[in-house]
Design a protein around this motif. Structure first.
Motif: not given
Length: 308
Positions: A282-308
């Protein structure tokens, strides 16, 4: 929270009025100077009882961030619902940091159970953890949402903000600066999505969230607060990423996001979402990263994880 003085509000405050008051407070502090005493957070919590979501506003929010139409409140919408109460804490005359120009560093949200739009909610907020940052001073603002009928906590969010360039006496600037640590070299992966964000998204998100912070509304209002242009709301970006995770996240989850670089408008933002299953498949978590596609500079990171 047990040692805090509770202040009851009869209704959700107007964010536009809170921002006007914040501007007046900033002008007053420039003229009179800030407090010369030991810096401390106000020992108060604000609460509003019997809050209900506006259905039309909910629909507009879902459409804007890409959430599927549903009778259940998205976690980001609950943040927006509670935000005026959080703002009331930061808008006090005895709050040691200036509200205007505050930088959003991080959010940690626990969604304990689904929230139907018709449920009556109670909202509380307070501040804690006034700590040093190499670029200024940071603070956590905590918001809790409980069911009015039972008192059960169904949502809890901790928002971390930075007052850049504000170094308070007695606060060690070499202290806790989470957002500046752990930034390893970043090599952009192949994106799973590419967002095109128009110049008016700040005003559009303000219309559904009530957050009319000037740094998001126009180039002129952002420049007045020291930025080179308007930037997208952090919670708009985070909520859009959460929507892209999709229904796999279920009804109860932890949702974390850390902001690294602002998204100046208009913008193109690349996003990568990777999903990790649990041992049962089953799904446990999703990790995500967002960035500027031109410069490659990262804007933010995150995670969504199922509650135990």
């Amino acid at each position: 929270m047990s040692n805090l003085q509770e202040i009851g509000l009869t209704e959700l405050p107007s964010l536009s009025k809170l921002y006007l008051n914040a501007a007046a407070t900033a002008a007053r502090r420039r003229i009179l100077g800030g407090s010369t005493g030991e810096p401390a957070l106000p020992a108060v919590s604000y609460h509003v009882r019997n809050v209900r979501a506006d259905v039309d506003n909910l629909t507009a929010y879902q459409h804007l961030v890409g959430e599927s139409a549903s009778d259940t409140l998205p976690a980001g919408f609950v943040h927006a619902l509670a935000f005026p109460v959080s703002m009331s804490v930061m808008n006090r005359d005895d709050f040691p940091l200036p509200l205007l120009g505050m930088i959003h560093l991080r959010n940690r949200i626990e969604q304990k159970s689904p929230l139907h739009f018709a449920k009556s909610l109670d909202v509380s907020a307070w501040s804690e953890n006034l700590t040093g940052h190499k670029a200024g001073t940071q603070v956590d603002v905590v918001a809790e949402v409980t069911l009015h009928a039972t008192g059960a906590t169904v949502w809890r969010g901790v928002s971390t903000y930075l007052a850049k360039g504000v170094f308070l006496p007695g606060i060690d600037k070499s202290g806790n600066h989470q957002a500046a640590t752990g930034r390893e070299d970043f090599t952009p992966p192949d994106p799973t999505a590419l967002w095109r964000i128009g110049p008016d998204i700040g005003r559009s998100y303000a219309a559904v969230s009530g957050d009319f912070n000037p740094i998001h509304l126009s180039v002129l209002s952002a420049k007045a607060l020291g930025l080179r242009g308007s930037i997208a709301h952090g919670m708009y970006l985070a909520s859009r990423a959460l929507a892209d995770v999709g229904p796999a996240k279920g009804d109860a989850f932890n949702w974390d996001v850390a902001f690294e670089a602002p998204v100046f408008l208009p913008a193109r933002v690349a996003l990568d979402i990777s999903t990790t299953p649990s041992g049962s498949g089953a799904w446990a978590r999703s990790d995500y990263t967002a960035w500027n596609p031109r410069s490659g500079r990262r804007h933010f990171t995150g995670r969504v994880a199922a509650l135990d």
